[in-house]
Scaffold this active site. Structure first.
Site, PDB file in Angstrom:
ATOM      1  N   ASP A 135       3.308 -42.261  52.254  1.00  0.00           N
ATOM      2  CA  ASP A 135       3.499 -43.440  52.729  1.00  0.00           C
ATOM      3  C   ASP A 135       4.353 -44.575  51.752  1.00  0.00           C
ATOM      4  O   ASP A 135       5.340 -45.377  52.204  1.00  0.00           O
ATOM      5  CB  ASP A 135       2.230 -43.884  52.939  1.00  0.00           C
ATOM      6  CG  ASP A 135       2.290 -45.430  53.443  1.00  0.00           C
ATOM      7  OD1 ASP A 135       2.144 -45.592  54.979  1.00  0.00           O
ATOM      8  OD2 ASP A 135       2.421 -46.605  52.850  1.00  0.00           O
ATOM      9  N   VAL A 163       2.245 -47.347  56.972  1.00  0.00           N
ATOM     10  CA  VAL A 163       3.285 -46.520  57.724  1.00  0.00           C
ATOM     11  C   VAL A 163       2.496 -45.329  58.237  1.00  0.00           C
ATOM     12  O   VAL A 163       2.595 -44.899  59.414  1.00  0.00           O
ATOM     13  CB  VAL A 163       4.452 -45.954  56.904  1.00  0.00           C
ATOM     14  CG1 VAL A 163       5.405 -45.168  57.623  1.00  0.00           C
ATOM     15  CG2 VAL A 163       5.339 -47.036  56.455  1.00  0.00           C
ATOM     16  N   ASP A 164       1.517 -44.896  57.473  1.00  0.00           N
ATOM     17  CA  ASP A 164       0.562 -43.628  57.871  1.00  0.00           C
ATOM     18  C   ASP A 164      -0.205 -44.345  59.228  1.00  0.00           C
ATOM     19  O   ASP A 164      -0.445 -43.406  60.072  1.00  0.00           O
ATOM     20  CB  ASP A 164      -0.600 -43.671  56.796  1.00  0.00           C
ATOM     21  CG  ASP A 164       0.256 -42.567  55.769  1.00  0.00           C
ATOM     22  OD1 ASP A 164       0.905 -41.842  56.125  1.00  0.00           O
ATOM     23  OD2 ASP A 164      -0.386 -42.552  54.762  1.00  0.00           O
ATOM     24  N   ILE A 165      -0.704 -45.521  59.190  1.00  0.00           N
ATOM     25  CA  ILE A 165      -1.512 -46.021  60.358  1.00  0.00           C
ATOM     26  C   ILE A 165      -0.772 -46.319  61.599  1.00  0.00           C
ATOM     27  O   ILE A 165      -0.879 -45.805  62.513  1.00  0.00           O
ATOM     28  CB  ILE A 165      -1.936 -47.303  59.917  1.00  0.00           C
ATOM     29  CG1 ILE A 165      -2.985 -47.225  58.854  1.00  0.00           C
ATOM     30  CG2 ILE A 165      -2.784 -48.083  61.372  1.00  0.00           C
ATOM     31  CD1 ILE A 165      -4.189 -46.503  59.014  1.00  0.00           C
ATOM     32  N   GLY A 168      -0.038 -42.776  62.911  1.00  0.00           N
ATOM     33  CA  GLY A 168      -1.300 -42.174  63.551  1.00  0.00           C
ATOM     34  C   GLY A 168      -1.469 -42.686  64.715  1.00  0.00           C
ATOM     35  O   GLY A 168      -1.694 -42.095  66.099  1.00  0.00           O
TER      36      GLY A 168
END
Length: 383
Positions: A135, A163-165, A168
């Protein structure tokens, strides 16, 4: 999502966040872990009431955990059987890893034509397949850090792995769209699964919205502006006597009311500030003019006055204060699940609920984050 089985080969944040949402919505999520478990299990302190890492617990409720060592023939065979019987397979290994284990999309689709196979990577499976998908790195190379931080200061990352969220969430959207394409008889894709690919870089670029749009149209990349907005003013934090206030004044009418409440109604007629483009062009002078009266009272006093006049404003809360605010508004932001502590007592675990409200099919939070291999011997699993 009841009746949908998910074989979850993902770890850390983007994939687990996606599969937790699917579990909240009723999917049967089988978390396939190495003998060591998801690496975030060791990311502590802090820990929750049953001793789990709060990082791990925050994105893994509602799932079942099965240990399948992919380096071992028996473990690999068990993982393959779970994947062959799943509606959805999701993974975020380095591109090419699942293929090495015979668990790639083409191999599984040949045996399970209806499988929705979601691959999450940092930069795709072509020219970017060997780039590390972290991220922080994506926030840097994807441009987010270039517009985050004080003007003239150093680039800054956002305070969470955003960015990960986002990735997802995009994964959930892709999975659900692919399931509809498969399960709708009238569509030419009926009965067929597909390979859904989501990357951190494209998820970030999509989320840059107006900043990316302006760059494409003008050829000029925006720069850091602190809390200010490139196209609206005043739309930033300004100082009251005790702490900053977030002001989101997006219309000329709101600006006129703001000036009236502040006791400087003449500012709304100042040629430098009459319209938003003029306020943007003269934002430094505008900020200085507004902070003079703002510093005469506390943030809470001003926010009360602004709210009464329909002027968008709020204090800069801590995360704890933000959760308290959501609860006070009746938003039901806290999910509670019972869990057994190591001493055998029952504890209540609290986490942030899925932020979608349904009138007929609300999310359920019945199962806590699992222990490593907690469901290893479950008879309902394929063998």
């Amino acid at each position: 999502m009841s009746g949908i089985r998910v074989a979850d080969f993902s770890r850390v944040l983007a994939g687990p966040h996606a599969t937790m949402i699917l579990a909240d919505l009723g999917a049967d999520v089988i978390k396939i872990e190495s003998p060591e478990g998801d690496g975030t299990r060791q990311w502590s302190p802090p820990v929750n009431a049953v001793g789990q890492s709060t990082y791990f617990a925050g994105v893994n409720r509602g799932k079942r955990s099965v240990v399948c060592d992919l380096r071992d023939a028996e473990g690999l065979a068990r993982a393959a059987e779970i994947a062959r019987t799943a509606d959805v397979v999701i993974e975020n290994f380095k591109p090419g890893t699942m293929e090495k284990f015979g668990l790639g999309y083409e191999e599984l689709a040949a045996q399970n034509p209806g499988v929705i196979y979601c691959s999450i990577s940092g930069f795709g499976d072509a020219a970017g397949k060997d780039l590390p998908g972290y991220d922080l790195l994506v926030q840097a190379v994807g441009g987010l850090m270039s517009i985050t931080g004080e003007q003239g200061g150093e680039p800054m990352k956002v305070g969470v792995a955003l960015v990960d969220i986002l990735t997802g969430l995009n994964s959930v959207i892709g999975i659900q769209a692919a399931l509809r394409a498969r399960d709708t008889p009238e569509l030419p894709t009926a009965g067929r699964g597909q390979h859904v690919k989501v990357t951190l870089l494209t998820s970030l670029l999509s989320a840059l919205a107006n900043q990316a749009s302006s760059t494409l149209e003008t050829g000029v990349s925006p720069t850091r502006m602190g809390n200010a907005h490139p196209s609206i003013s005043p739309y930033e934090t300004l100082d009251a006597s005790d702490q900053p206030i977030a002001l989101a004044v997006g219309t000329d009418g709101q600006f006129a009311r703001l000036c009236e409440v502040l006791g400087v109604a003449e500012l709304a007629q100042d040629p430098r500030f009459v319209t938003n483009p003029e306020r943007v062009a003269n934002r430094v002078a505008l900020r200085a003019a507004l902070e003079v009266p703002l510093r005469s009272r506390t943030a809470e006093e001003w926010i009360t006055a602004f709210t009464a006049s329909n002027i968008p404003a709020g204090r800069v809360n801590s995360i704890g204060q933000a959760i308290e605010l959501a609860e006070s508004l009746g938003l039901g932001v806290i999910a509670e699940t019972p869990a057994i502590a190591p001493d055998g007592t029952t504890k209540t675990l609290r986490s942030i609920a899925t932020p979608i409200d349904f009138s007929l099919t609300p999310p359920h939070y019945q199962a806590p984050p699992p222990g490593v291999g907690e469901h290893q011997g479950a008879t309902w699993l394929p063998r």
